[in-house]
Scaffold this active site. Structure first.
Site, mmCIF file in Angstrom:
data_model
loop_
_atom_site.group_PDB
_atom_site.id
_atom_site.type_symbol
_atom_site.label_atom_id
_atom_site.label_comp_id
_atom_site.label_asym_id
_atom_site.label_seq_id
_atom_site.Cartn_x
_atom_site.Cartn_y
_atom_site.Cartn_z
ATOM 1 N N LYS A 60 0.957 -1.284 -0.180
ATOM 2 C CA LYS A 60 0.116 -0.060 -0.042
ATOM 3 C C LYS A 60 0.830 1.453 0.008
ATOM 4 O O LYS A 60 0.600 2.279 -0.489
ATOM 5 C CB LYS A 60 -0.844 -0.040 1.152
ATOM 6 C CG LYS A 60 -2.008 -1.038 0.959
ATOM 7 C CD LYS A 60 -3.192 -0.555 1.966
ATOM 8 C CE LYS A 60 -4.301 -1.565 1.822
ATOM 9 N NZ LYS A 60 -4.491 -2.974 2.078
ATOM 10 N N GLU A 118 -9.858 7.366 3.758
ATOM 11 C CA GLU A 118 -10.782 6.740 4.376
ATOM 12 C C GLU A 118 -10.016 5.252 4.609
ATOM 13 O O GLU A 118 -9.453 5.099 3.953
ATOM 14 C CB GLU A 118 -12.107 6.595 3.890
ATOM 15 C CG GLU A 118 -12.463 5.377 2.866
ATOM 16 C CD GLU A 118 -11.592 5.436 1.624
ATOM 17 O OE1 GLU A 118 -10.718 4.642 1.304
ATOM 18 O OE2 GLU A 118 -11.773 6.532 1.046
ATOM 19 N N SER A 148 1.637 -9.878 -0.997
ATOM 20 C CA SER A 148 1.428 -8.239 -0.742
ATOM 21 C C SER A 148 1.647 -7.954 0.600
ATOM 22 O O SER A 148 1.689 -6.671 0.776
ATOM 23 C CB SER A 148 -0.240 -8.387 -0.944
ATOM 24 O OG SER A 148 -0.964 -8.946 -0.079
HETATM 25 C C1 LIG Z 1 -5.141 -3.927 1.454
HETATM 26 C C2 LIG Z 1 -4.362 -5.212 1.228
HETATM 27 C C3 LIG Z 1 -4.813 -6.204 0.018
HETATM 28 C C4 LIG Z 1 -6.020 -5.871 -0.609
HETATM 29 O O1 LIG Z 1 -5.902 -4.807 -1.521
HETATM 30 P P1 LIG Z 1 -5.601 -4.744 -3.085
HETATM 31 O O2 LIG Z 1 -5.900 -3.382 -3.455
HETATM 32 O O3 LIG Z 1 -6.653 -5.648 -3.584
HETATM 33 O O4 LIG Z 1 -4.319 -5.098 -3.106
HETATM 34 C C5 LIG Z 1 -4.252 -7.352 0.055
HETATM 35 N N1 LIG Z 1 -3.219 -7.735 0.629
HETATM 36 C C6 LIG Z 1 -2.761 -6.714 1.852
HETATM 37 C C7 LIG Z 1 -1.525 -7.209 2.634
HETATM 38 C C8 LIG Z 1 -3.410 -5.411 1.964
HETATM 39 O O5 LIG Z 1 -3.073 -4.765 3.051
#
Ligand SMILES: *Cc1c(COP(=O)(O)O)cnc(C)c1O
Length: 396
Positions: free
Chosen positions: A100, A122, A385
């Site tokens: 993010k 938000e 992610s």
């Molecule tokens: C917020 C988040 C997601 C989902 O958001 P995307 O916009 O689909 O990437 C996935 N993995 C993590 C670790 C997150 O914090």
């Protein structure tokens, strides 16, 4: 020895046709009062990100502050267990623990160049709020984070973290006092305060947000492509990512979209695996306009959006990126619901096998990869992610 991978962003054109249209999806379905603001933002973005000045500054911060390039790690233990050759793209190692931050840095740099006075955002679980507050701190701009009252209570630690970082957290008592209502509160504020900059955290919302977010997250796929070629001398047969709104997934996928031989797989928050107890928008939803864009959405019989359900807060959203919607229809990517139980199993397994505790969101991608790659002997990349420290306290 350092990683010689180039941190590269874009290109822009390969990611979008025109005015935010991805086939029949995308666009900007917004109240007329916002049209001028978003048009100005779209034009400014397209001009600004082409400049060397912007690119160099973005890449410098990604390198020195976020810690990019993130490693592409050959997960030998997992590979042996599954029976395929699996690399993990380590977005969990970024500062603040997920992908993010890439997008927050990009949008706040843009906001500052535009002369914005403050950042507004938000947040539901607080992940996007913390990344926004962090990037606002380093780039020296005031930040307001809108949050439903119930979420403020449930996410006390992240609220404290945001305040420590200098953000103003504004609880809203509208509606159900959760994420959807925080969006309404933030939008209301944005309409009243056009000198503020609305920072959207995923690959959703009206044009130009998906275009901007996809661009800033493209660093993931650009790095991964170079890294796998350097390690293996060939492209992967499969790539995997978890899909909430779709930003980490598009970040990885965009690096391989033009490579027809690479099979692309998205793992949705399947929840209990059956409608309506799911967040698997592409698997169980229908095309509809939701929160400013035309895409798939989880809806009831009358076509109204319904609340989603997933163990992973980051995947718990009834909408989805318009580009993923288009990629589903065209067949370029495949999307599958991964249940809560499957994700928890992968979360535990990766912790034990590799000493890496993935976010419960990312665990959905790991679970899907394990299923698709079982005894295939094929080369693959899975996007991790985010890190799972935030999930450890929970009984799973
Ligand atoms: C917020 C988040 C997601 C989902 O958001 P995307 O916009 O689909 O990437 C996935 N993995 C993590 C670790 C997150 O914090």
């Amino acid at each position: 020895m350092g990683d010689s991978t180039n941190i590269k962003v874009g290109p822009l054109d390969s990611m979008l046709e025109h005015n935010g249209a991805y086939g029949p999806y995308g666009g900007a379905y917004i109240p007329p009062v916002l049209e001028g603001q978003l048009k100005k933002l779209a034009d400014f973005f397209d001009e600004e990100v082409k400049t060397d000045d912007f690119k160099n500054e973005f890449i410098r911060i990604l390198k020195q502050y976020v810690g990019r390039p993130s490693p592409l790690y050959y997960a030998k233990n997992l590979s042996d267990y599954v029976g395929s050759k699996i690399y993990l793209k380590r977005e969990d190692l970024n500062h603040t623990g997920s992908h993010k931050i890439n997008n927050c840095i990009g949008q706040i740099l843009l906001a500052k160049k535009m002369g914005a006075k403050e950042i507004i955002a938000e947040t539901g679980a607080g992940q996007h709020g913390v990344a926004t507050a962090t990037a606002s701190a380093i780039l020296g701009i005031p930040c307001k984070v809108f949050m439903g009252e119930i979420d403020v209570e449930r996410q006390a630690l992240n609220v404290r973290r945001m305040r420590l970082l200098g953000a103003e957290v504004i609880p809203t008592n509208l509606g159900s006092r959760t994420l959807k209502d925080a969006v309404d509160a933030a939008l209301g504020y944005y309409i009243q305060n056009p000198e503020s900059f609305y920072l959207l955290g995923s690959h959703v919302g009206p044009h130009p947000y998906p275009r901007m977010v996809g661009y800033f997250q493209s660093v993931i796929g650009n790095e991964a492509r170079q890294q796998i070629l350097a390690e293996e001398g060939k492209l992967p047969k499969h790539i995997f990512a978890a899909v909430g709104g779709g930003s980490n997934a598009i970040g990885l996928f965009s690096g391989f979209l033009a490579d027809d031989e690479v099979e692309i797989h998205g793992a949705e928050g399947g929840g209990e695996g059956i409608y309506p107890n799911t967040a698997a928008t592409l698997s169980f939803g229908k095309p509809a306009v939701f929160q400013g864009t035309m895409s798939y959405c989880l809806v009831d019989d009358e076509g109204n959006p319904i609340p989603s359900k997933s163990i992973a807060a980051g995947l718990d959203y009834p909408g989805i990126s318009p580009q993923h919607a288009h990629m589903k229809d065209s067949g370029r990517a495949k999307y599958y619901p991964v249940t809560d139980a499957e994700a928890v199993e992968a979360y535990k397994l990766l912790s034990r096998l590799e000493g890496i505790t993935p976010a419960i969101e990312s665990s959905h991608a790991v679970a899907l990869a394990m299923k698709v790659l079982k005894n295939k002997g094929e080369l693959a990349i899975v996007n991790v992610s985010g890190r799972g420290d935030k999930d450890v306290e929970r009984e799973m």
